[in-house]
Design an enzyme around this catalytic site. Sequence first.
Site, short mmCIF file in Angstrom:
data_model
loop_
_atom_site.label_atom_id
_atom_site.label_comp_id
_atom_site.label_asym_id
_atom_site.label_seq_id
_atom_site.Cartn_x
_atom_site.Cartn_y
_atom_site.Cartn_z
N GLY A 8 0.82 -1.22 0.00
CA GLY A 8 0.00 0.00 0.00
C GLY A 8 0.85 1.26 0.00
O GLY A 8 0.51 2.26 0.63
N LEU A 10 1.31 3.58 -2.07
CA LEU A 10 0.81 4.82 -2.68
C LEU A 10 -0.28 5.47 -1.83
O LEU A 10 -0.82 6.51 -2.19
CB LEU A 10 0.27 4.54 -4.09
CG LEU A 10 1.31 4.01 -5.08
CD1 LEU A 10 0.68 3.73 -6.43
CD2 LEU A 10 2.46 5.01 -5.24
N ARG A 36 -1.54 -0.73 -7.86
CA ARG A 36 -1.56 0.02 -9.12
C ARG A 36 -0.29 0.83 -9.28
O ARG A 36 0.43 1.06 -8.32
CB ARG A 36 -2.78 0.95 -9.16
CG ARG A 36 -2.69 2.06 -8.12
CD ARG A 36 -4.04 2.69 -7.87
NE ARG A 36 -3.95 3.98 -7.19
CZ ARG A 36 -3.69 4.16 -5.89
NH1 ARG A 36 -3.45 3.11 -5.11
NH2 ARG A 36 -3.64 5.36 -5.37
N TYR A 142 -14.85 -2.08 9.43
CA TYR A 142 -13.47 -1.63 9.57
C TYR A 142 -12.96 -1.99 10.97
O TYR A 142 -11.88 -2.56 11.14
CB TYR A 142 -13.43 -0.12 9.35
CG TYR A 142 -12.07 0.52 9.45
CD1 TYR A 142 -11.06 0.22 8.53
CD2 TYR A 142 -11.79 1.48 10.44
CE1 TYR A 142 -9.83 0.85 8.60
CE2 TYR A 142 -10.56 2.11 10.50
CZ TYR A 142 -9.58 1.79 9.58
OH TYR A 142 -8.35 2.41 9.64
C1 AKB Z 1 -10.51 6.40 9.07
O1 AKB Z 1 -11.12 7.46 9.29
O2 AKB Z 1 -11.03 5.38 8.62
C2 AKB Z 1 -9.04 6.34 9.42
C3 AKB Z 1 -8.85 5.82 10.80
C4 AKB Z 1 -9.07 6.67 11.96
O3 AKB Z 1 -8.51 4.68 10.95
N1 AKB Z 1 -8.47 7.64 9.28
#
Ligand code: AKB
Length: 323
Positions: A8, A10, A36, A142
Amino acid sequence: MKKVLITGCLGQIGSELTMRLRADNGTDSVIATDIRRIAGNEVIESGPFEILDVTDKDKMMDIAREYEVDTIIHLAALLSAVAEEKPQLAWNLNMGGLVNALEVARELHLKFFTPSSIGSFGPGTPAENTPQDTLQRPTTMYGVTKVSGELLCDYYFQKFGVDTRGVRFPGLISYKTLPGGGTTDYAVDIYYEALKNKSYTSFIGKGTHMDMMYMPDAIDAIIKLMNADPKRLVHRNAFNITAMSFEPEQIAASIRKFIPDFELKYDVDPARQAIADSWPDSLDASCARNEWDFDPQYDLDRMTKDMLEKLTKKLENDTVVRH
Ligand code: AKB
């Protein structure tokens, strides 16, 4: 960390970390990889670069072997807002990439760094002065990948002896490379719009505090942790780190010290606001300070001054190039 493979490269962190390590340790000290190629990009032009999809473990292994790297810094991942739009892809990329990178580190006996995030916390976590060791039940994909990643890195250290290290990054602010698809991105966009239009419409609501850090401190933190004496590390992965915590009105007030007629408006994005509301307001970074001397240099006003100076030059150069 004599020869590092960065995935990662870039992205927002990778682009600056690659250039810093090459400046410190020599051009060939970093094997930069990304999915990429961008023509004319300084990261690609300034040293070894390979195309790598991190879900392709064989290719990652081949690159690590060919260049005889001693460290992997695994950065390739989807950020919070995009991950929430594409949760299956986020799981496959964030976890698939991480397990591949850990396997390469295990088989080749490499040191390892990967970032976690304030996104690894959830609504049940204490929001103020969030402790290093506390409840982590995130409500975003996430966050699920970040907590799982923290646990996986701990496991690879305990089970296989891989020297895994990591931090929980707050929102990162930089004038060089834009972040892509995060919840904290408003704190970067605001500086561009302040200079271009003296006005910014925030997608994050008034009163929403989040931890933040200027990129030079983030890069220093990675290097410092990777060089830290392992005997001092009680924790290894996912150290809380932060340099400041603010809400939109506070960053606007800081910008007004340099652009007095700057105007802040709001058009809150419910999806990103919900993510921000599930995250802490301010982290306790005392373990990072005690175990490896974490010591950020930029507070809000110092960062604002530097961002506005550097972005002014960048935007002028962009105009010159386009003419
Ligand atoms: C996001 O906002 O997803 C990132 C983080 C705080 O992990 N910047």
